[in-house]
Scaffold this motif. Structure first.
Motif, PDB file in Angstrom:
ATOM      1  N   ASP A   3       0.854  -1.305  -0.301  1.00  0.00           N
ATOM      2  CA  ASP A   3       0.144   0.061  -0.192  1.00  0.00           C
ATOM      3  C   ASP A   3       1.178   1.689   0.034  1.00  0.00           C
ATOM      4  O   ASP A   3       0.706   2.203  -0.885  1.00  0.00           O
ATOM      5  CB  ASP A   3      -0.645   0.117   0.968  1.00  0.00           C
ATOM      6  CG  ASP A   3      -1.787  -1.120   1.425  1.00  0.00           C
ATOM      7  OD1 ASP A   3      -2.621  -2.078  -0.163  1.00  0.00           O
ATOM      8  OD2 ASP A   3      -2.540  -1.374   2.174  1.00  0.00           O
ATOM      9  N   ALA A  17       2.827   1.241  -3.268  1.00  0.00           N
ATOM     10  CA  ALA A  17       1.089   2.296  -4.673  1.00  0.00           C
ATOM     11  C   ALA A  17       1.255   3.943  -4.147  1.00  0.00           C
ATOM     12  O   ALA A  17       1.366   4.118  -4.720  1.00  0.00           O
ATOM     13  CB  ALA A  17       0.268   1.676  -4.102  1.00  0.00           C
ATOM     14  N   ARG A  69       1.981   6.752  -6.400  1.00  0.00           N
ATOM     15  CA  ARG A  69       1.574   8.109  -7.214  1.00  0.00           C
ATOM     16  C   ARG A  69       2.356   9.259  -6.587  1.00  0.00           C
ATOM     17  O   ARG A  69       2.339  10.376  -8.004  1.00  0.00           O
ATOM     18  CB  ARG A  69       0.311   7.831  -6.413  1.00  0.00           C
ATOM     19  CG  ARG A  69      -0.382   9.105  -6.781  1.00  0.00           C
ATOM     20  CD  ARG A  69      -1.193   8.984  -8.102  1.00  0.00           C
ATOM     21  NE  ARG A  69      -2.104   9.746  -8.381  1.00  0.00           N
ATOM     22  CZ  ARG A  69      -2.409  10.127  -9.860  1.00  0.00           C
ATOM     23  NH1 ARG A  69      -1.556   9.634 -10.860  1.00  0.00           N
ATOM     24  NH2 ARG A  69      -3.276  11.019 -10.428  1.00  0.00           N
TER      25      ARG A  69
END
Length: 247
Positions: free
Chosen positions: A13, A16, A20
């Motif tokens: 998580d 990710a 981004r």
């Protein structure tokens, strides 16, 4: 190193979110408005240089016109004085009269020549003034385009920075629940491996380097305890096991 499977999953998580943030930073740096503004600023600099040169020429021409008009006025005043002397009858000597009449004729020719100079200078000045007006308009037009592009860029900055702040806050929350030693290793690997420190093991393939693991490596990972932090033998990134790992 050991870490609870749930903490290892959290790494994905965090990864990710880090990806981004990288994407947002790249987007911010690569906005088309950057190139547009840079190109327009170059045009503006060139136009301003041309405008300054034209304004300088106009100023020089204005002084030249003033000087030429003063020369005409001086000749005209002298001719008037000579004509007044001639008309007054104060000059009686034939030779002096002849000289005075000759001077008046010469002054008339001189005045005509100087007036031609004034006209020529006025025409040049008018042409330069038109050039100044044209360049002033072009400078204003380019500046308006720069202002528009800058406004669009700043609006994009605001949107990107807003999302980046939100993602950063979310990352802080998730990262705060991960053991410090595991997060430290992840951050170190992420810096070394081009922004990817942890990758999912999917169908026996490392999603970090996209290399399929050997049977030997798969067997070692299969035999490892669930809380063992395993690494990819190819890229050395942290490999996170899930139900899709193909083990």
């Amino acid at each position: 190193m050991n870490a609870a499977p749930a903490d290892q999953i959290r790494l994905l998580d965090v990864q990710a979110l880090d990806v981004r943030l990288q994407q947002l930073a790249h987007k911010r740096k690569s906005l088309p408005e950057h190139t547009e503004i840079e190109s327009l600023n170059k045009d503006l600099t060139q136009l301003r240089d041309l405008l300054v040169a034209a304004q300088t020429e106009e100023s020089d021409t204005a002084r030249e016109q003033t000087k030429a008009e003063q020369d005409v006025d001086q000749v005209r005043q002298r001719a008037v004085r000579d004509q007044q002397r001639l008309d007054s009858g104060a000059v009686t000597s034939p030779k002096d009269l002849e000289n005075l009449q000759h001077e008046i004729a010469s002054l008339a020719k001189r005045q005509g020549d100087l007036e031609d100079v004034v006209l020529e200078v006025m025409e040049r000045r008018e042409s330069v003034q038109e050039r100044v007006g044209e360049l002033t308009g072009r400078v204003g037009s380019v500046q308006s385009k720069i202002d528009d592009a800058t406004a669009r860029r700043d609006a994009a900055f605001e949107e990107i920075d807003g999302e980046a702040a939100s993602v950063t806050k979310e990352r802080e929350v998730i990262a705060g629940a991960i053991p410090a030693d595991l997060l430290k290793l992840y951050d170190k690997l992420r810096e070394q491996q081009g922004g990817i420190g942890a990758a999912k093991l999917y169908q026996r393939t490392c999603q970090g380097c996209r290399q399929e693991l050997s049977i030997t490596d798969i067997n070692e990972i299969r035999a490892a305890a669930p809380d063992t932090v395993v690494r990819c033998e190819n890229c050395r990134r942290i490999l996170v096991r899930t139900a899709e790992s193909g083990l």
